[in-house]
Design an enzyme around this catalytic site. Structure first.
Site, short mmCIF file in Angstrom:
data_model
loop_
_atom_site.label_atom_id
_atom_site.label_comp_id
_atom_site.label_asym_id
_atom_site.label_seq_id
_atom_site.Cartn_x
_atom_site.Cartn_y
_atom_site.Cartn_z
N HIS A 219 0.83 -1.21 0.00
CA HIS A 219 0.00 0.00 0.00
C HIS A 219 0.87 1.26 0.00
O HIS A 219 2.08 1.18 -0.12
CB HIS A 219 -0.99 -0.07 1.16
CG HIS A 219 -2.03 -1.13 0.94
ND1 HIS A 219 -3.38 -0.93 1.10
CD2 HIS A 219 -1.91 -2.42 0.52
CE1 HIS A 219 -4.04 -2.05 0.80
NE2 HIS A 219 -3.15 -2.97 0.45
N ARG A 279 -4.26 -6.40 18.11
CA ARG A 279 -3.30 -5.33 18.41
C ARG A 279 -2.12 -5.31 17.44
O ARG A 279 -1.63 -6.35 17.02
CB ARG A 279 -2.73 -5.53 19.82
CG ARG A 279 -3.72 -5.25 20.90
CD ARG A 279 -3.15 -5.54 22.26
NE ARG A 279 -2.73 -6.92 22.37
CZ ARG A 279 -2.44 -7.51 23.52
NH1 ARG A 279 -2.50 -6.82 24.64
NH2 ARG A 279 -2.07 -8.76 23.56
C1 LIG Z 1 -10.65 -2.34 -0.29
C2 LIG Z 1 -9.80 -3.15 0.65
N1 LIG Z 1 -10.24 -3.38 1.90
C3 LIG Z 1 -9.52 -4.09 2.78
C4 LIG Z 1 -8.28 -4.60 2.45
C5 LIG Z 1 -7.53 -5.42 3.46
O1 LIG Z 1 -6.35 -4.81 3.92
P1 LIG Z 1 -5.23 -5.75 4.61
O2 LIG Z 1 -4.54 -6.48 3.51
O3 LIG Z 1 -4.32 -4.77 5.29
O4 LIG Z 1 -5.91 -6.64 5.56
C6 LIG Z 1 -7.78 -4.40 1.15
C7 LIG Z 1 -6.48 -4.95 0.77
O5 LIG Z 1 -5.82 -4.54 -0.14
C8 LIG Z 1 -8.56 -3.66 0.23
O6 LIG Z 1 -8.14 -3.47 -1.04
#
Ligand SMILES: Cc1ncc(COP(=O)(O)O)c(C=O)c1O
Length: 437
Positions: A219, A279
């Site tokens: 990200h 956490r």
């Molecule tokens: C729209 C959206 N929501 C939630 C997430 C989940 O994030 P994480 O991978 O940090 O759990 C993502 C992951 O890229 C996403 O694109």
């Protein structure tokens, strides 16, 4: 300098020398490769992480609190509650809004409008709380939920909107907030792809009741894994803090209130609600503290790359749609998306295979239409309409790298590879009306 300081300085110097020598992700024309992601972190973050581990204060503590403040301030919100992923941030937001301590909380069977073009863990917390996801189709220009379809999907059972700023492009937040106000709906912003994105000069995540962000490796900035939920609501923040850590009162700002109310229970272990363990660590917060000041510059490069692609690929507009930045919005380009138009004389498989053969990674646009994924067959949900646009994205869309480290030469290479493919496929055909005018 005492021995400890000297040792730390040596570690820091060594990490810096290592990164200066080996952290080279730049484009090499003799072996061209462009990955979907490259690390946003370097020696500053690695040293901050090691330094934190050496201190032995590694689990959630002061650094997490400081980073939560730093992030909330960046995002123009009062509070931030960091967790171990963007998915956890999404889960906490839903869990808090569905908790009996929250006024007018979400109850089993309530409907929540959610984009069909979204991610699994945008949707799963709704199902986990026995809420009914109602999938709304997207608009093929912005890729966000279609506002008219969103409005039409509202029924007396609708209690919330859980939106996604798809690929970093902000939703039309003034219109959505007006709709939410009119129908008394909670608004949860899934900003996991949209860190630093703004609508009308205001950061996404600061419009709704809660906003959720991801610090996953790929990200805009990273704490390796990690996430944060932001809000302006103090009571909701307290609930988020309690649900994040076992359900005990210890992390609540008003912990003392519970200690006085329950004097017969050890103050370290007063369980006042349900909870998880979601956490983050001090190591993650230490990295985040170093990453955040770099965010805007990292985004600038994504925007530069996207505008290069948009201008150089405009000649193919008869065959592709590209994501359009929302008017008044600042798109932070999580990737650069292509949707093949029906006129395209080739398939997504053909073009992505060609691009990948030339060393450029591609991927689907998020995960396409969530309503079409097999998991949904087992769980109650509703489609607000036929979801044809989300199907189009799923069947005819793909994304290319558009990150902080995509340089001018990698952009040129990507366009060159697409030119090669298109020359082959549309030989003898007009490229665009504009090109022939
Ligand atoms: C729209 C959206 N929501 C939630 C997430 C989940 O994030 P994480 O991978 O940090 O759990 C993502 C992951 O890229 C996403 O694109």
């Amino acid at each position: 300098m005492d021995k400890k300081e000297q040792l730390l300085k040596n570690i820091k110097d060594n990490i810096k020398e290592y990164c200066d020598t080996y952290f080279d992700f730049s484009f090499k024309s003799d072996k061209p490769t462009v990955h979907l992601h490259e690390p946003t972190f370097g020696s500053d973050e690695i040293f901050a992480a090691v330094d934190t581990m050496l201190s032995t204060y590694v689990t959630m503590g002061k650094k997490v609190k400081a980073f939560e403040k730093q992030y909330a301030t960046y995002n123009h919100t009062k509070y931030g509650v960091m967790s171990n992923s963007g998915s956890s941030a999404n889960l906490l937001a839903v869990a808090a809004l569905a908790n009996p301590v929250t006024p007018n909380y979400l109850k089993p069977g309530d409907e929540v409008l959610v984009p069909a073009l979204s991610w699994s863990t945008t949707v799963w917390p709704l199902i986990q709380y026995n809420l009914i996801p109602v999938f709304v189709d997207c608009d093929l220009d912005s890729l966000n939920m279609d506002l008219n379809k969103l409005e039409q999907a509202i029924t007396p059972k609708t209690r919330a909107i859980k939106l996604v700023h798809v690929y970093g492009n902000p939703c039309l937040m003034h219109d959505i907030m007006a709709l939410a106000k009119k129908h008394n709906l909670f608004v949860i912003e899934d900003c996991c792809e949209a860190m630093g994105s703004q609508y009308d000069g205001k950061p996404v995540g600061s419009f709704g009741d809660v906003g959720n962000f991801s610090f996953f490796f790929s990200h805009h900035i990273t704490t390796l894994e990690g996430g944060i939920t932001v809000t302006n609501n103090f009571e909701l923040t307290e609930t988020l803090r309690i649900l994040r850590a076992h359900g005990w009162s210890r992390e609540a700002d008003e912990h003392q209130k519970y200690v006085e109310k329950y004097p017969h229970i050890d103050p370290r272990f007063i369980f006042i609600n349900l909870g998880y363990n979601l956490r983050p660590t001090e190591v993650q917060a230490a990295m985040g503290e170093k990453q955040l000041p770099k965010l805007d510059a990292l985004i600038d490069n994504r925007r530069k790359a996207a505008s290069y692609f948009l201008s150089r690929l405009a000649k193919y507009q008869d065959f592709f749609r590209f994501q359009k930045e929302t008017p008044k919005g600042k798109n932070v380009w999580f990737g650069f998306s292509f949707i093949l138009k029906p006129e395209a004389p080739f398939t997504v498989k053909e073009i992505t295979a060609f691009i990948q053969r030339h060393g450029i990674e591609t991927r689907p646009i998020i995960a396409g239409n969530m309503a079409r994924h097999p998991a949904l067959e087992m769980y109650k949900h509703r489609n607000a309409d036929e979801l044809l646009n989300a199907d189009t994205v799923m069947n005819s869309g793909f994304a290319l790298p558009c990150h902080h480290d995509v340089s001018e030469s990698s952009c040129e290479y990507i366009v060159h590879v697409i030119d090669l493919f298109m020359n082959e496929k549309i030989k003898g055909q007009k490229t665009t009306k504009a090109a022939t005018a």
